[in-house]
Enzyme design. Structure first.
Site, short mmCIF file in Angstrom:
data_model
loop_
_atom_site.label_atom_id
_atom_site.label_comp_id
_atom_site.label_asym_id
_atom_site.label_seq_id
_atom_site.Cartn_x
_atom_site.Cartn_y
_atom_site.Cartn_z
N ARG A 27 -2.62 11.38 4.27
CA ARG A 27 -3.39 10.17 4.56
C ARG A 27 -3.27 9.12 3.47
O ARG A 27 -3.69 7.98 3.63
CB ARG A 27 -4.88 10.52 4.75
CG ARG A 27 -5.14 11.49 5.87
CD ARG A 27 -6.60 11.83 5.92
NE ARG A 27 -7.38 10.71 6.39
CZ ARG A 27 -7.66 10.45 7.66
NH1 ARG A 27 -7.21 11.26 8.59
NH2 ARG A 27 -8.37 9.42 8.01
N TRP A 74 -5.08 5.83 -0.38
CA TRP A 74 -4.05 4.87 0.01
C TRP A 74 -4.66 3.52 -0.30
O TRP A 74 -5.62 3.09 0.34
CB TRP A 74 -3.72 5.00 1.50
CG TRP A 74 -2.60 4.12 1.92
CD1 TRP A 74 -1.26 4.37 1.79
CD2 TRP A 74 -2.69 2.83 2.54
NE1 TRP A 74 -0.52 3.33 2.29
CE2 TRP A 74 -1.37 2.37 2.75
CE3 TRP A 74 -3.75 2.02 2.93
CZ2 TRP A 74 -1.09 1.14 3.34
CZ3 TRP A 74 -3.47 0.80 3.52
CH2 TRP A 74 -2.15 0.37 3.72
N ASN A 100 -13.45 6.08 2.48
CA ASN A 100 -12.25 5.77 3.26
C ASN A 100 -12.59 4.62 4.17
O ASN A 100 -13.50 4.73 5.00
CB ASN A 100 -11.84 7.01 4.09
CG ASN A 100 -10.77 6.68 5.10
OD1 ASN A 100 -9.96 5.78 4.89
ND2 ASN A 100 -10.74 7.42 6.20
N GLY A 101 -11.89 3.50 4.01
CA GLY A 101 -12.16 2.33 4.85
C GLY A 101 -12.07 1.07 4.00
O GLY A 101 -11.49 1.09 2.91
N GLU A 493 13.32 3.13 17.27
CA GLU A 493 12.71 4.26 16.58
C GLU A 493 13.62 4.79 15.47
O GLU A 493 13.17 5.11 14.37
CB GLU A 493 12.38 5.35 17.62
CG GLU A 493 11.80 6.63 17.08
CD GLU A 493 10.52 6.47 16.25
OE1 GLU A 493 9.94 5.37 16.21
OE2 GLU A 493 10.14 7.46 15.61
N LYS A 497 12.65 4.94 11.51
CA LYS A 497 12.72 6.18 10.73
C LYS A 497 13.48 5.93 9.44
O LYS A 497 13.06 6.35 8.36
CB LYS A 497 13.42 7.31 11.52
CG LYS A 497 12.67 7.90 12.66
CD LYS A 497 11.55 8.83 12.27
CE LYS A 497 10.27 8.13 12.06
NZ LYS A 497 9.47 7.73 13.17
N GLU A 500 11.46 3.62 6.96
CA GLU A 500 10.24 4.12 6.33
C GLU A 500 10.49 5.22 5.32
O GLU A 500 9.75 5.35 4.36
CB GLU A 500 9.16 4.50 7.34
CG GLU A 500 9.45 5.66 8.25
CD GLU A 500 8.30 5.94 9.21
OE1 GLU A 500 7.15 5.63 8.94
OE2 GLU A 500 8.59 6.50 10.28
N LYS A 615 -0.14 8.58 6.71
CA LYS A 615 0.07 9.13 8.04
C LYS A 615 -0.75 8.41 9.10
O LYS A 615 -0.25 8.07 10.16
CB LYS A 615 -0.28 10.62 8.03
CG LYS A 615 -0.01 11.32 9.35
CD LYS A 615 1.46 11.37 9.66
CE LYS A 615 1.74 12.03 11.00
NZ LYS A 615 3.09 11.69 11.47
#
Ligand code: AGP
Length: 620
Positions: A27, A74, A100-101, A493, A497, A500, A615
């Protein structure tokens, strides 16, 4: 999109928190920290970098106790530094929080608290939560609240939450109240694990696997007061509520790497199984259609659906694009795939019988959740195509389809994509069979779909070819990914991939659109990955390929086994099994996943934890 954990009970809080953070690290991995309470003090260890860094810090400078909170970050507000890492302290250490937020109005609140004498040590938005709760708690005491009663803590948090605008999942500890942990959420997920004489808190259920089988999902505007001897749930509008307990049915070995070096590779190789699981029990051979336990509508209602909106972000949006092609071709329902981040603020005309599907692996993506809520607010049936059981989108939707792909840990989505495409294929057959799709056509499609797990097993045999191609091309800095019809989303896609996880610039484009601009990029240093399996427009894509070759662009082709023509034209070919066009994106995306994986590996990138990403994106 950070991960938070918490614990109250009798076991080593540090052990649970560190292991929980390892499992939540997908995360966010800018920094990690824990706060543990012992002998009336709260000890904090936090550090920039991965959870492993934090573990080293704790090993060198141990803390332990039987209650604590932890966080893996993050970064949204404030650089990634030791100081900006969570947990954050309020006042003079009376309160410690993890968050978180995003607190959108933090600047105004910060100024106000500063005028009251609170000293800010970080540049985060989250620190305002710690000081505000501390301030409200001291106010309570000043106004005569019993300093020995923890009800003042709950009141202080509630009064603070009234002031925050934005999203939060928080865990709060008070120095004066050991063995008390309070959690609250708006917009950011929180799960409580129920044990005997102990409670766990986490952003998702993965840290709870192996600790307890009973979990409670906290809803928006709820607070949980956790003590070893019991828990209470409070809804800020409706008061106390009786917890509804769910059974956690994940098994730990799904989280193990096994013999794989990375989760991404493991998850790529799990695709035959994840597709099988997605289809299990969903094929109705007698009626040559699909069936879904989670689409609880009568056929008349479904027959009236005259438009479908698919909304998603990133990879899930790419799966949605395949879904649009499938639903329009086989069910003849006008379908639009919308970026959730756009749809949430757009106001496109939607018919009364528009059905909305939110496509999401995590079920927590903030934009997708907001877009779904907006559609629900307008009265549209909004369903979820989702992997994570019990996630916010799964719970708030009006039904839907679980992917059953198992936990996807690698930040780059792989098996969730092919499972989403599988679910959408079943959906297109389902809607199609209520409309124009004949029994034999439905039967044929289902039989072909049923073969996909073994087809993907065969596709994975291209692994060595892909490694050789990666070896040759990993030094290039720009790539084009080109495909048409069902292979256009696959090209998008593939490019995502590569971008990233290897940080290489890559553009996905419809192969024929290339000549309207991107062809200017083609030269000896810009390889094009052509997704060109057999099909109705194969000759057209081959012409596009020749256009690139004519400009001396290196070409890597993803083509069907036995295709000799492509071998003559392309510099390198990766062969995949030949399947019907509507199934091609499932097959062609596999070598593209492997290509990105190997190129990233050769460039020394962290494939499971790429920089700047997380994620699930639970912030706007
Ligand atoms: C995929 O590789 C990405 N990490 C990302 O684009 C992802 O698909 C997107 O954030 C949506 O996530 P969701 O499916 O969990 O909603």
């Amino acid at each position: 999109m950070c991960g938070i954990v918490g614990y109250v009970g009798f076991r080593s809080a540090t052990e649970f928190l560190l292991e929980g953070l390892r499992r939540l690290e997908y995360r966010g991995y800018d920094s990690a920290g824990i706060a543990v309470q012992k002998n009336g003090e709260i000890g904090i260890r936090k550090r920039k970098g991965r959870v492993e860094e934090l573990c080293r810090l704790v090993a060198a400078n141990p803390i332990d106790g039987t209650s604590g909170i932890g966080h893996t970050r993050w970064a949204t507000h404030g650089e990634t530094t030791d100081l900006n890492s969570h947990p954050h302290v309020g006042g003079n250490g009376e309160v410690v929080i993890v968050h978180n937020g995003v607190i959108e109005n933090y600047a105004k609140l910060k100024t106000h608290l500063q005028t009251l004498g609170y000293v800010f040590r970080t540049t985060t938005d989250s620190e305002v939560i710690a000081h505000m709760i501390c301030h409200q708690w001291l106010q309570q005491i000043k106004l005569g609240a019993d300093p020995d009663s923890s009800s003042s803590c709950l009141k202080a948090i509630e009064a603070s939450l009234d002031k925050f605008k934005g999203t939060y999942g928080i865990g709060v500890m008070f120095r004066e109240f050991p063995n008390l942990l309070i959690a609250a959420r708006v917009g950011s997920p929180l799960v409580i694990g129920v044990g005997e004489g102990e409670y766990f808190l986490a952003s998702d259920a993965s840290p709870l696997v192996g600790c307890t089988e009973e979990i409670i999902y906290l809803s928006d505007n709820e607070l949980a007061v956790l003590r070893p001897e019991g828990m209470e749930l409070h809804h800020r509008d409706t008061g106390q509520r009786k917890p509804s307990i769910h059974v956690l049915d994940q098994v730990t070995n799904e989280l193990d790497l096994g013999s794989y070096e990375h989760y991404m590779l493991k998850e790529i190789f799990e695709q035959p199984e994840s597709l099988e699981n997605c289809m299990r029990g969903r094929i109705d051979d007698d009626a040559a259609t699909a069936k879904f336990g989670g689409l609880d509508f009568d056929p008349q209602q479904l027959r009236q659906v005259d438009r479908v909106v698919l909304t998603a972000c990133g990879t899930s949006w790419h799966a949605g694009l395949v879904g649009e092609y499938l639903l329009e071709e086989f069910a003849r329902i006008p379908t639009e795939v919308e970026y959730a981040s756009e749809l949430r603020y757009r106001n496109p005309p939607m018919t009364q019988n528009t059905m909305v599907f939110a496509i999401t692996q995590s079920g927590e993506t903030a934009d997708t959740l907001a877009a779904m809520r907006e559609c629900q607010r307008k009265g549209h049936q909004s369903l979820a195509i989702c992997n994570v059981v019990g996630s916010t989108i799964a719970r708030e939707s009006d039904g839907g389809i679980y992917l059953h792909a198992g936990p996807e840990i690698g930040v780059a989505s792989t098996k969730a994509f092919t499972s989403q495409v599988t679910a959408l294929t079943l959906l297109a057959i389902y809607f199609g069979r209520m409309r124009h799709l004949s029994y034999p056509a439905g039967k044929r499609m289902l039989n072909q779909l049923r073969e996909m797990p073994s087809v993907i097993e065969r596709t994975l045999k291209c692994h060595e070819q892909v490694q050789a191609v990666a070896d040759k091309y990993h030094g290039f800095d720009n790539f084009l990914y080109l495909g048409r019809l069902y292979n256009f989303p696959a090209a998008l896609e593939g490019a995502l991939k590569l971008k990233e996880i290897s940080y290489i610039h890559a553009e996905g484009y419809p192969a024929a659109e290339m000549k309207h601009g991107p062809i200017a990029l083609v030269d000896e240093r810009t390889p094009s990955v052509f997704v060109v399996p057999k099909g109705g427009i194969y000759p057209k894509v081959m012409s596009n390929l020749e256009e690139v070759k004519a400009r001396r662009g290196p070409v890597i082709a993803i083509a069907c086994e036995g295709d000799r023509r492509v071998q003559e034209m392309a510099d390198d070919v990766i062969y995949v099994p030949d399947v019907e066009e509507f199934l091609q994106p499932m097959v062609t995306s596999v070598p593209l996943q492997l290509l990105a994986y190997h190129i990233a590996l050769l460039r020394g990138c962290n494939v499971d934890r790429p920089r700047n990403l997380a994620k699930s994106v639970t912030v706007e």
